[in-house]
Each structure stands twice: as C-alpha cells, then as structure tokens.
Design a protein around this motif. Structure first.
Motif, mmCIF file in Angstrom:
data_model
loop_
_atom_site.group_PDB
_atom_site.id
_atom_site.type_symbol
_atom_site.label_atom_id
_atom_site.label_comp_id
_atom_site.label_asym_id
_atom_site.label_seq_id
_atom_site.Cartn_x
_atom_site.Cartn_y
_atom_site.Cartn_z
ATOM 1 N N UNK A 231 35.156 29.425 32.421
ATOM 2 C CA UNK A 231 35.840 30.473 33.199
ATOM 3 C C UNK A 231 35.844 31.720 32.335
ATOM 4 N N UNK A 232 35.125 32.737 32.792
ATOM 5 C CA UNK A 232 34.913 33.916 31.941
ATOM 6 C C UNK A 232 36.160 34.801 31.887
ATOM 7 N N UNK A 233 36.931 34.772 32.936
ATOM 8 C CA UNK A 233 38.130 35.627 33.017
ATOM 9 C C UNK A 233 38.281 36.097 34.452
ATOM 10 N N UNK A 234 39.368 36.817 34.717
ATOM 11 C CA UNK A 234 39.620 37.227 36.091
ATOM 12 C C UNK A 234 39.213 38.679 36.319
ATOM 13 N N UNK A 235 38.874 38.994 37.576
ATOM 14 C CA UNK A 235 38.545 40.379 37.987
ATOM 15 C C UNK A 235 37.491 40.979 37.045
ATOM 16 N N UNK A 236 36.350 40.292 36.959
ATOM 17 C CA UNK A 236 35.247 40.782 36.106
ATOM 18 C C UNK A 236 34.434 41.792 36.919
ATOM 19 N N UNK A 237 34.428 43.019 36.450
ATOM 20 C CA UNK A 237 33.852 44.100 37.245
ATOM 21 C C UNK A 237 32.341 44.262 37.143
ATOM 22 N N UNK A 272 36.714 34.717 38.586
ATOM 23 C CA UNK A 272 36.272 36.002 38.022
ATOM 24 C C UNK A 272 35.637 36.935 39.030
ATOM 25 N N UNK A 273 35.266 36.400 40.200
ATOM 26 C CA UNK A 273 34.654 37.243 41.245
ATOM 27 C C UNK A 273 35.679 38.328 41.627
ATOM 28 N N UNK A 274 35.307 39.574 41.366
ATOM 29 C CA UNK A 274 36.286 40.666 41.487
ATOM 30 C C UNK A 274 36.450 41.136 42.933
ATOM 31 N N UNK A 317 39.558 32.686 42.928
ATOM 32 C CA UNK A 317 40.917 32.676 43.464
ATOM 33 C C UNK A 317 41.268 33.994 44.111
ATOM 34 N N UNK A 318 41.208 35.046 43.303
ATOM 35 C CA UNK A 318 41.571 36.379 43.763
ATOM 36 C C UNK A 318 40.754 36.784 44.989
ATOM 37 N N UNK A 319 39.462 36.485 44.954
ATOM 38 C CA UNK A 319 38.572 36.896 46.034
ATOM 39 C C UNK A 319 38.997 36.264 47.371
ATOM 40 N N UNK A 320 39.551 35.065 47.283
ATOM 41 C CA UNK A 320 39.917 34.344 48.508
ATOM 42 C C UNK A 320 41.302 34.763 49.014
ATOM 43 N N UNK A 321 42.244 34.996 48.100
ATOM 44 C CA UNK A 321 43.633 35.170 48.580
ATOM 45 C C UNK A 321 44.180 36.596 48.557
ATOM 46 N N UNK A 322 43.582 37.488 47.751
ATOM 47 C CA UNK A 322 44.218 38.810 47.537
ATOM 48 C C UNK A 322 44.548 39.522 48.847
#
Ligand code: PLP
Length: 600
Positions: A231-237, A272-274, A317-322
């Motif tokens: 897992x590279x990290x979250x919100x990778x631009x 990480x998918x922003x 995660x973020x990509x699905x729920x934000x």
C-alpha cells in the motif's frame, strides 16, 4: 457566458452532482435517478440543520465503475488474470456500508480489516460468505478471531505485516480457508527528501521476506501464500509515483516465483487511487490511466521474465466512498466588512485632533484617491496606536476610529489594486476584509481532515448558483477553538484564502454544503468542545426527485455527549436529586439535556 460554468466548475464531483438551469445543486445517480438537494431538506428537517446525507447508491456506482473499467482494459490488453475489489473498511466502517457492499456482491468483493474490532464489525454485518483480508498489527487474539471467521465460513487471508506474526499463524494454518498474504515494505533503501513522506510504515523488508519464505518452505506450507500486498499511501496524485513503486513490487512477485518457485495468485496493490477534491490539476491521471498503467506494467515486466500474470486486487477506499456523503448546514451569522462611515475627527468630541498620528491617518484617508502611499507606513502607525492604547495614551474611541480607517483603506486598495508588486499583500487583504460567516457545524466533528492534514473539501451553496454577484467569505464554525475556521478554499480553478459565494440577503442566507466527506471523516471526527454527531440520513433515490429516506442517527443530545466524558449516571442522578425540590431547575435542566449539541 454561462455563469454557473464560470464560477462553479464542479468537475471535481466526478459526475455525481450537477447544477440545473435554475441554479440548484442536484445529486446524480444516473439519468433517471437524480434529485435536487434542497428537496431533501423538507419542512420537517428544516430546523434540524446541520444534517448529513449518505447515498450508498453512489458507492455502488463507483464499485461498478472500477470493476467495469478493469474488465474493459483486461480485455483490451488480453491480460491473463482477473480483477477483484477489496473494500478497506477503515475508510468508512459504518455498518450500512458493509451490509450494502456485501448484500448482493455481484463483483465478488472482499473486505479488509485493520484491527480486531474492524474484523468483528465485518463478521457482524456480513450475511454472505466473503473473502476477508486481515491487515494491521496482529496479536494472538486477532489471529484467533480470523480463524473463527473461517469457522463461520469466510475465506480469510492473514496478511503478514510483522515478522513475529508468523508464530501465531502456524497454529491455525492447516485450515483450508485460512490463507496467507505478505505485505511488502517498499523503498526500504530510499531516504526520502520529502519531509512529509517518511519511510513506509508496514510490511516486510527483503531480508524478512526471504526469512519468512524459508520458514514456510521448511514447514512445507509456502503454497499457502496467496497474496502479495503493498500500500503506497493514500490520495497519490501522480501516476509516475504509483508506477515507480509498483515496479519494485512486481519485481518481488517475479523473484518469489523465480527463486522460490512460489506462484502467488493475487497481487494486491492496496489503495491510493486519488479523487478530485478540486479541479486544480494536481492529480495527473484518471481511472482509465490508472488501470491501463497498472496492467501494462505487470504485462510488460512479467513478459520479460516469461512468467504468467497474477490476478489483481485493489483496495481503493477514498475513491469508492468520498463522494457518497455530504453535510448541509445553515449560516447563523454574517459579519459584513463593508466601507465604514468615518466621522471627521474635528466633529468628534472623543477624538483628540491634536494627536500627530490621528492627523496623519486622516490625511492619508482624505487623499487616498489622489496620492499613492505605502501600506507599511499605515501599518506602522496602527501598531503605534495599539501600543499607545495599551499605555493609556489613546482612548477606545480613537482606537476604533483608526481601525475603521484601516479597513476602509484595505477595501480601497483591494478594489483599486493600489499597491503594486505586492501580490502577497493583496492576497492577505482578501481574507482580512472578507465577510466572516458563522456556520452551524463543528469542523472537528464534520471535516477533521481539514484541521489535521489541511485537506481542502469542496464547499458550495446548494441553491441559487446562477446568481451573478459574488462576495468573498471566510467560514467559521461554532466551536470555541480558534482553529475552528477554514483557511483555504477551492474556487473556480484556484485555491484561495476566501470562498467566493453568491451575494445573499443576510435574513435569508443560502444553505451551505460540505462535499466529499465520505472517506475517513466519519471515524476521525471528534467531539471537541462537546459537539456531537449530526443527524444523519441514508437516501435511496428511486426516480427523479423521488427518494426513500431513513434516519441513521439523531442529533446527539447534551446528555449523551456528557456521558462520553465519563460523567456517569450516578453523578447525574446525584445532581438531579439535589434539585428535586426546585421544580424550575429540575424540569428545565432535564429538558435541556435532551437538546441537541448544535444550535437550534
Ligand atoms: N489499503 C490499506 C492497507 C490501507 O492502509 C489504506 C488506507 O490507509 C487503504 C487500502 C485505502 O487507501 P485509499 O483510501 O487511499 O484508497
């Protein structure tokens, strides 16, 4: 020019929202299922703002999108392998989401837990048998609970994050539904120049990986390793950042096969998918670029080493729920910063016109249209007055008079751009002279990432978006914390220290929405200043402007929130017993304790 396009570019909503011709913000599931947000706040709810709305249909829409896109590109590149989505529950653990995702499970979705409690949440809220990936630090109880999950019928993958976990795992390894994964620590040798991005926290180094594989081989259970995870990290631009680490990851997959003869079934590239919190182009890829880069990279690297490609898992995660949650609240107060009427000091009995600074400032203000001047000098004079006020040499009327002139000068500068080559100063003036707007919400409860990691969320009125006259505002919350304000906003295509919002009648202000708050905010939220949960509804859109509404939780009341700071029932009862005979106190406090923590 189309005004709504000009000021409200809502591209960042990723086609989940649109503005109709009357200037109302609508939520969009598909062409047939859409709804005016204002319709959700009917008369019944009108006085209950702030309200949070959740749209599980948007989660569904985005899960469908990622699955369909992977399917399309797998076919296009003739990728030999399948795609599986695993929902990382940490992004939003609310039971309705877990239930919703696993109810039909058309896409064979798995769930990821990061702790014992998250695993328990999954077990309670899933009726069907699913894949569960157990991440996070693990003790013997976590692994035991994972084993129990296999007894319930789920397929469990223990993702080894730390070397010592292996000793707990061996006890249960014979169970056929108890499989293993290994999390890899990438960039171990890299000393990152960027202070914000320290080394990866979790996973095994290459040395630990070799050691674990040897242990498993010795016990002849190495084939139990089914997943290789990072897992590279979250919100990778940046897509090149993603690819850079994936290269290292895929190399490890290849070597595990080449050197240890273990064919790992799933490559789990984590999250990480922003998402586009704004339309400022700092994210340099979209879902198509993301998927095609991943697939091409795996194909290319595996082909070179003549090895077959694995199935792919992503844990976005973020990509699905934000997008699926937003908060609507009301403006409770507007402090307007307009030109002030300045009285001539010669007509004001409280102002001593013989004081040098008073005369100087009055002259500057009177000549502002004729002369250019230095704001530095005015600032200096203002500071001098502050000092003199503290020393008792100026009175409060004089201080107030000077402050009004200062604001007027700033407004004048802003309007006439009087100061040359000082963009920074002009930028700061904006927020100094903006209107200060108090909203009925707590930043710490509703958008904690704004405070914690300076995440800028889209903020927008939900109506009258075709209005043409705008005003700069700064948003303040109702907590008594000086950090309870928003310093950065997304305007059309730039980040600013004020929000441009339609000019409104302060007796009938528009309702304001905080959007894209469905990832991480719910669980990170805190009760700072003892503001509790806001009333939350789950919405299911049936057709255009028709919806089903379900109350998820009510506004937290004062009684509930004080219990959270461990004022126990006994203490509350002692308090009431003390006042039992004083009906006025007794009755009224009882009533007030049931009041919500937000403003009524
Ligand atoms: N997978 C793991 C292991 C994580 O730790 C996280 C987030 O911290 C995610 C997935 C989700 O990441 P994102 O929300 O950026 O997609």
């Amino acid at each position: 020019m189309n005004i709504k396009k000009k000021y409200y570019n809502i591209e960042w909503f990723d086609k989940n929202f649109y503005i109709d011709n009357l200037g109302n913000l609508n939520i969009l599931i598909n062409k047939k299922k859409k709804i005016k947000i204002n319709n959700l706040i009917n008369n019944k709810n009108k006085n209950k703002l702030p309200i949070k709305f959740c749209f599980p249909q948007i989660i569904n829409k985005r899960i469908k999108l990622i699955n369909i896109k992977f399917k399309i590109y797998i076919k296009k590149y003739k990728y030999n392998g399948k795609y599986f989505f695993v929902y990382p529950t940490k992004v939003n653990q609310q039971p309705y989401i877990i239930k919703y995702i696993t109810k039909y499970n058309k896409y064979n979705i798995g769930l990821e837990s990061g702790s014992k409690a998250e695993l328990m949440n999954i077990l309670i809220n899933t009726k069907n048998k699913i894949k569960i990936l157990c991440n996070g630090y693990k003790d013997i109880t976590y692994i035991h609970l994972a084993y129990i999950a296999t007894k319930i019928g789920h397929k469990v993958f223990i993702i080894i994050e730390k070397f010592k976990e292996i000793k707990y795992i061996l006890k249960y390894i014979k169970n056929k539904n108890f499989e293993l994964g290994i999390r890899i620590k990438l960039n171990y040798l890299e000393i990152n120049q960027n202070k914000n991005k320290s080394q990866f926290k979790f996973g095994l180094t290459s040395t630990q990986l070799i050691k674990i594989i040897k242990i498993l081989k010795k016990k002849k259970i190495e084939k139990k390793i089914k997943i290789l995870h990072c897992h590279i990290g979250s919100q990778i631009n940046k897509i090149n950042y993603i690819c850079k680490y994936l290269k290292e990851f895929i190399r490890i997959y290849i070597d595990i096969f080449k050197l240890f003869n273990i064919k790992i079934k799933f490559l789990d590239i984590g999250g990480g998918l922003a998402v586009n919190y704004n339309n400022i182009k700092n994210k340099n890829y979209n879902i198509d670029i993301y998927i095609s880069n991943i697939l091409k990279l795996i194909i290319d690297m595996c082909k070179k080493k003549n090895i077959s490609t694995p199935n792919i898992i992503t844990e976005s995660g973020r990509y699905i729920t934000a997008h699926h949650e937003f908060l609507i609240t009301n403006i409770i107060n507007t402090e307007i910063n307009n030109f002030k009427k300045i009285k001539n000091p010669y007509n004001n009995k409280y102002i001593n016109k013989n004081k040098k600074t008073i005369i100087e400032i009055w002259n500057i203000w009177n000549n502002i249209k004729k002369k250019s001047f230095s704001i530095k000098i005015i600032k200096k004079k203002l500071n001098k007055i502050k000092q003199k006020f503290q020393n008792g040499k100026y009175n409060i009327y004089e201080k107030s008079w000077i402050e009004k002139i200062y604001i007027n000068i700033l407004i004048y500068i802003k309007k006439n751009k009087k100061i040359k080559n000082n963009n920074n100063f002009l930028y700061n003036i904006n927020s100094y002279i903006s209107n200060k707007v108090h909203l009925n919400f707590s930043l710490f409860q509703s958008i904690p990432d704004n405070w914690g990691i300076k995440q800028i969320f889209p903020i927008l009125p939900i109506e009258k978006l075709n209005n043409k006259i705008f005003k700069n505002i700064n948003i303040l919350d109702i907590t008594c914390d000086s950090d309870g304000k928003i310093d950065k906003y997304i305007n059309k295509n730039y980040i600013s220290n004020t929000l441009k919002i339609l000019k409104y009648n302060i007796n009938n202000p528009p309702k304001i929405g905080f959007f894209m708050i469905g990832a991480y905010q719910n669980i990170l939220s805190n009760i700072h200043n003892l503001f509790g949960n806001v009333e939350t509804y789950i919405i299911n859109i049936i057709k255009k402007n028709k919806f089903k509404i379900k109350l998820l939780n009510k506004h937290e009341n004062i009684l509930n929130i004080i219990k959270k700071i461990k004022i126990n029932k006994k203490e509350i009862n002692i308090f009431f017993n003390k006042y039992k005979k004083n009906i006025y106190i007794y009755k009224n406090i009882k009533k007030i304790l049931n009041n919500k923590t937000y403003l009524n």
